[in-house]
Design an enzyme around this catalytic site. Structure first.
Site, PDB file in Angstrom:
ATOM      1  N   HIS A 297       0.855  -1.181   0.163  1.00  0.00           N
ATOM      2  CA  HIS A 297      -0.102  -0.065   0.212  1.00  0.00           C
ATOM      3  C   HIS A 297       0.860   1.311  -0.208  1.00  0.00           C
ATOM      4  O   HIS A 297       1.912   1.333   0.679  1.00  0.00           O
ATOM      5  CB  HIS A 297      -0.886  -0.056   1.341  1.00  0.00           C
ATOM      6  CG  HIS A 297      -2.187   0.904   1.040  1.00  0.00           C
ATOM      7  ND1 HIS A 297      -2.059   2.143   1.557  1.00  0.00           N
ATOM      8  CD2 HIS A 297      -3.327   0.622   0.523  1.00  0.00           C
ATOM      9  CE1 HIS A 297      -3.291   2.488   1.136  1.00  0.00           C
ATOM     10  NE2 HIS A 297      -4.089   1.763   0.687  1.00  0.00           N
TER      11      HIS A 297
ATOM     12  N   ASP B  80      -8.146  -5.744  -0.624  1.00  0.00           N
ATOM     13  CA  ASP B  80      -8.392  -6.190  -1.797  1.00  0.00           C
ATOM     14  C   ASP B  80      -8.211  -7.979  -1.677  1.00  0.00           C
ATOM     15  O   ASP B  80      -8.517  -8.666  -2.319  1.00  0.00           O
ATOM     16  CB  ASP B  80      -7.654  -5.790  -3.046  1.00  0.00           C
ATOM     17  CG  ASP B  80      -7.939  -4.406  -3.490  1.00  0.00           C
ATOM     18  OD1 ASP B  80      -9.552  -4.174  -3.406  1.00  0.00           O
ATOM     19  OD2 ASP B  80      -7.247  -3.546  -3.826  1.00  0.00           O
TER      20      ASP B  80
HETATM   21  C1  LIG Z   1      -0.096  -0.543  -3.903  1.00  0.00           C
HETATM   22  C2  LIG Z   1       1.206  -0.249  -4.479  1.00  0.00           C
HETATM   23  C3  LIG Z   1       1.093   0.197  -5.859  1.00  0.00           C
HETATM   24  C4  LIG Z   1       2.106   0.613  -3.522  1.00  0.00           C
HETATM   25  O1  LIG Z   1       3.160   1.069  -4.325  1.00  0.00           O
HETATM   26  P1  LIG Z   1       4.194   2.124  -3.890  1.00  0.00           P
HETATM   27  O2  LIG Z   1       3.883   2.638  -2.518  1.00  0.00           O
HETATM   28  O3  LIG Z   1       4.717   2.906  -5.130  1.00  0.00           O
HETATM   29  O4  LIG Z   1       5.446   1.100  -3.580  1.00  0.00           O
HETATM   30  P2  LIG Z   1       6.645   0.512  -4.443  1.00  0.00           P
HETATM   31  O5  LIG Z   1       5.687  -0.089  -5.492  1.00  0.00           O
HETATM   32  O6  LIG Z   1       7.234   1.362  -4.790  1.00  0.00           O
HETATM   33  O7  LIG Z   1       7.072  -0.807  -3.563  1.00  0.00           O
HETATM   34  C5  LIG Z   1       7.961  -0.481  -2.965  1.00  0.00           C
HETATM   35  C6  LIG Z   1       8.930  -1.925  -2.849  1.00  0.00           C
HETATM   36  O8  LIG Z   1       7.967  -3.048  -2.414  1.00  0.00           O
HETATM   37  C7  LIG Z   1       7.805  -3.878  -3.840  1.00  0.00           C
HETATM   38  N1  LIG Z   1       6.403  -4.369  -3.456  1.00  0.00           N
HETATM   39  C8  LIG Z   1       5.566  -3.284  -3.008  1.00  0.00           C
HETATM   40  N2  LIG Z   1       4.531  -4.053  -3.221  1.00  0.00           N
HETATM   41  C9  LIG Z   1       4.625  -5.298  -3.828  1.00  0.00           C
HETATM   42  C10 LIG Z   1       3.740  -6.460  -4.284  1.00  0.00           C
HETATM   43  N3  LIG Z   1       2.257  -6.390  -4.192  1.00  0.00           N
HETATM   44  N4  LIG Z   1       4.338  -7.356  -4.872  1.00  0.00           N
HETATM   45  C11 LIG Z   1       5.661  -7.579  -4.673  1.00  0.00           C
HETATM   46  N5  LIG Z   1       6.595  -6.567  -4.422  1.00  0.00           N
HETATM   47  C12 LIG Z   1       5.861  -5.295  -3.958  1.00  0.00           C
HETATM   48  C13 LIG Z   1       7.970  -3.158  -4.723  1.00  0.00           C
HETATM   49  O9  LIG Z   1       8.573  -3.938  -5.865  1.00  0.00           O
HETATM   50  C14 LIG Z   1       9.201  -2.424  -4.280  1.00  0.00           C
HETATM   51  O10 LIG Z   1      10.427  -3.184  -4.238  1.00  0.00           O
HETATM   52  P3  LIG Z   1      11.754  -2.496  -4.884  1.00  0.00           P
HETATM   53  O11 LIG Z   1      12.196  -1.502  -3.811  1.00  0.00           O
HETATM   54  O12 LIG Z   1      12.797  -3.594  -4.851  1.00  0.00           O
HETATM   55  O13 LIG Z   1      11.758  -1.890  -6.416  1.00  0.00           O
HETATM   56  C15 LIG Z   1       2.251  -1.381  -4.462  1.00  0.00           C
HETATM   57  O14 LIG Z   1       2.254  -2.068  -3.330  1.00  0.00           O
HETATM   58  C16 LIG Z   1       1.519  -2.633  -5.296  1.00  0.00           C
HETATM   59  O15 LIG Z   1       1.559  -2.499  -6.893  1.00  0.00           O
HETATM   60  N6  LIG Z   1       0.647  -3.651  -4.914  1.00  0.00           N
HETATM   61  C17 LIG Z   1       0.012  -4.569  -5.762  1.00  0.00           C
HETATM   62  C18 LIG Z   1      -1.291  -3.732  -6.338  1.00  0.00           C
HETATM   63  C19 LIG Z   1      -2.502  -3.654  -5.163  1.00  0.00           C
HETATM   64  O16 LIG Z   1      -2.671  -4.562  -4.397  1.00  0.00           O
HETATM   65  N7  LIG Z   1      -3.098  -2.480  -5.006  1.00  0.00           N
HETATM   66  C20 LIG Z   1      -4.217  -2.089  -4.308  1.00  0.00           C
HETATM   67  C21 LIG Z   1      -3.782  -1.015  -3.341  1.00  0.00           C
HETATM   68  S1  LIG Z   1      -4.903  -0.932  -2.173  1.00  0.00           S
END
Ligand SMILES: CC(C)(COP(=O)(O)OP(=O)(O)OC[C@H]1O[C@@H](n2cnc3c(N)ncnc32)[C@H](O)[C@@H]1OP(=O)(O)O)[C@@H](O)C(=O)NCCC(=O)NCCS
Length: 396
Positions: free
Chosen positions: A267, A318
């Protein structure tokens, strides 16, 4: 000139204040108008929470009865709107279908209004529009699922509350109380979440003095993406891919090696767990018992514990809601439209808040394209030269 401080994805940026909800990442908590969401989910109807989000206070008995009466009176899809829905291919993604129908409703609403400022509406008109959208969305979502299965529409039942009627219109059966309770909880948990991408989109659109329907249509477009609302759908695809609890470890080895993201985890704001998850997990557990599906619980637990222990990234709402909706009988494709039906309350509360205290949302961008260059043969006009040379203090 110093380099601008760019916050990619607006991460960590406070764009405005809101009185609608508060997300506190320190305590992983979420408050709607001051109330912890898990307390609301455990005690209130979704109608009462909608009232709270719009008005700032929980309703009295009379206020709730009044809202319920208006909601019931506006549940059915009018025949002219139904004709448009039937003209859409059943292969259309349901998010596209709902987005289109909301846009259409806006067109019906503002028909005859030729002034763009009048189309934006008064606060009373926008509250009325919000309640009517809240009332009609279940019929649109339910009919969407039925159409995809070649089934007839089921008309709403005036004797049922919002949650029970929603399930009735989708499945044509009177739902068990445990299912109604789980569904009601999910609607409340999905109702609002401060400046998430779709709500912010709605606020950006509203800030131009556009109308409420345009704000909601934009919000639906933002919600469709799998990094936002589309994640609950994606969780079910993952469950199908894994198959059963024993396959979790090899599956995870493979997808993590491929650097794939696991939907339903992580998140932007909560980094140590999402406070809505335990409440929705309780509802999922009750459904697992009701439908006698321990295999679903086993897969859920296995993936959660393995992923958390390997990556330290926790589930978001979710993760439990996807399997819960699936057990209730909703198609995977219907999950994100269910999110729309819930979030319409939060979106419209934010749209009205933005209208009440508006400032056009228009950030700056830094530039990293080619340096200034010129089109051969172009001779600037005297007025253009003057504008380019106008001193900054005269800009106003
Ligand atoms: C929600 C989300 C976009 C938040 O993203 P964010 O705050 O921008 O965090 P990041 O995407 O930069 O993630 C930070 C790190 O954790 C990892 N990470 C975060 N969520 C992850 C996931 N669901 N699966 C695998 N790795 C994940 C990223 O790959 C990143 O790793 P890195 O630093 O080695 O590149 C992200 O966690 C995600 O894509 N989750 C899956 C989609 C989801 O469930 N969305 C609903 C949100 S309510």
């Amino acid at each position: 000139m110093s380099e601008p401080d760019i916050k990619k994805g607006l991460a960590g940026v406070y764009a405005d204040v809101t009185a609608v909800s508060k997300v506190n990442p320190e305590t992983n908590s979420l408050l709607y108008r001051g109330y912890p969401v898990q307390e609301l989910a455990g005690t209130q109807s979704f109608e009462a929470v909608a009232y709270l989000l719009w008005h700032g206070e929980l309703p009295t008995g009379d206020q709730l009865a009044e809202l319920r009466a208006v909601e019931r009176a506006n549940r059915a899809i009018p025949a002219d709107v139904r004709e448009f829905i039937d003209a859409m291919p059943t292969s259309a993604h349901p998010m596209d279908e709902v987005r289109t129908v909301v846009s259409l409703l806006g067109g019906f609403e503002t028909a005859g209004i030729d002034n763009v400022l009048d189309a934006a509406g008064t606060p009373a008109e926008n509250l009325d529009r919000s309640v009517r959208l809240f009332a009609i969305l279940p019929a649109i979502v339910a009919y969407g699922q039925r159409r995809r299965h070649g089934l007839e529409i089921i008309e709403p039942r005036e004797d049922l509350d919002y949650a029970a009627n929603f399930l009735w219109m989708t499945f044509g059966e009177e739902p068990a109380p445990v299912v109604v309770d789980a569904f009601n909880r999910s609607m409340i948990l999905y109702a609002e979440h401060s400046f998430n991408a779709s709500t912010f989109t709605a606020r950006v659109i509203t800030s131009t003095l556009s109308d409420l329907y345009s704000g909601v249509v934009g919000a639906i477009g933002a919600l469709k993406g799998p990094l936002h609302g589309g994640a609950n759908e994606a969780v079910l695809h993952i469950f199908t891919e894994i198959g059963s609890a024993e396959n979790v470890v090899p599956w995870l080895d493979e997808v993590l090696a491929a650097k794939r993201k696991i939907m339903g985890f992580g998140h932007r704001v909560y980094k140590r767990g999402d406070s809505r998850v335990p409440t929705m997990k309780l509802a999922l557990d009750a459904l697992v018992d009701h439908y006698d599906r321990p295999d679903v619980a086993a897969l859920y637990d296995a993936l959660e514990s393995e992923f958390v222990s390997r990556k330290g990234i926790y589930p978001n709402l979710d993760y439990p809601s996807g399997p819960a909706y699936s057990l209730m009988g909703f198609d995977t494709l219907t999950f994100t439209p269910l999110f729309i039906a819930a979030r319409i309350t939060g979106w419209t509360a934010h749209i009205m808040e933005q209208q009440a205290s508006n400032a056009l949302i228009r950030p700056l961008s830094a530039y990293d394209g080619p340096d200034e260059r010129h089109v051969e043969g172009y001779e600037p006009d005297a007025a253009e030269v003057e504008a380019l040379e106008r001193p900054e203090e005269a800009a106003g």
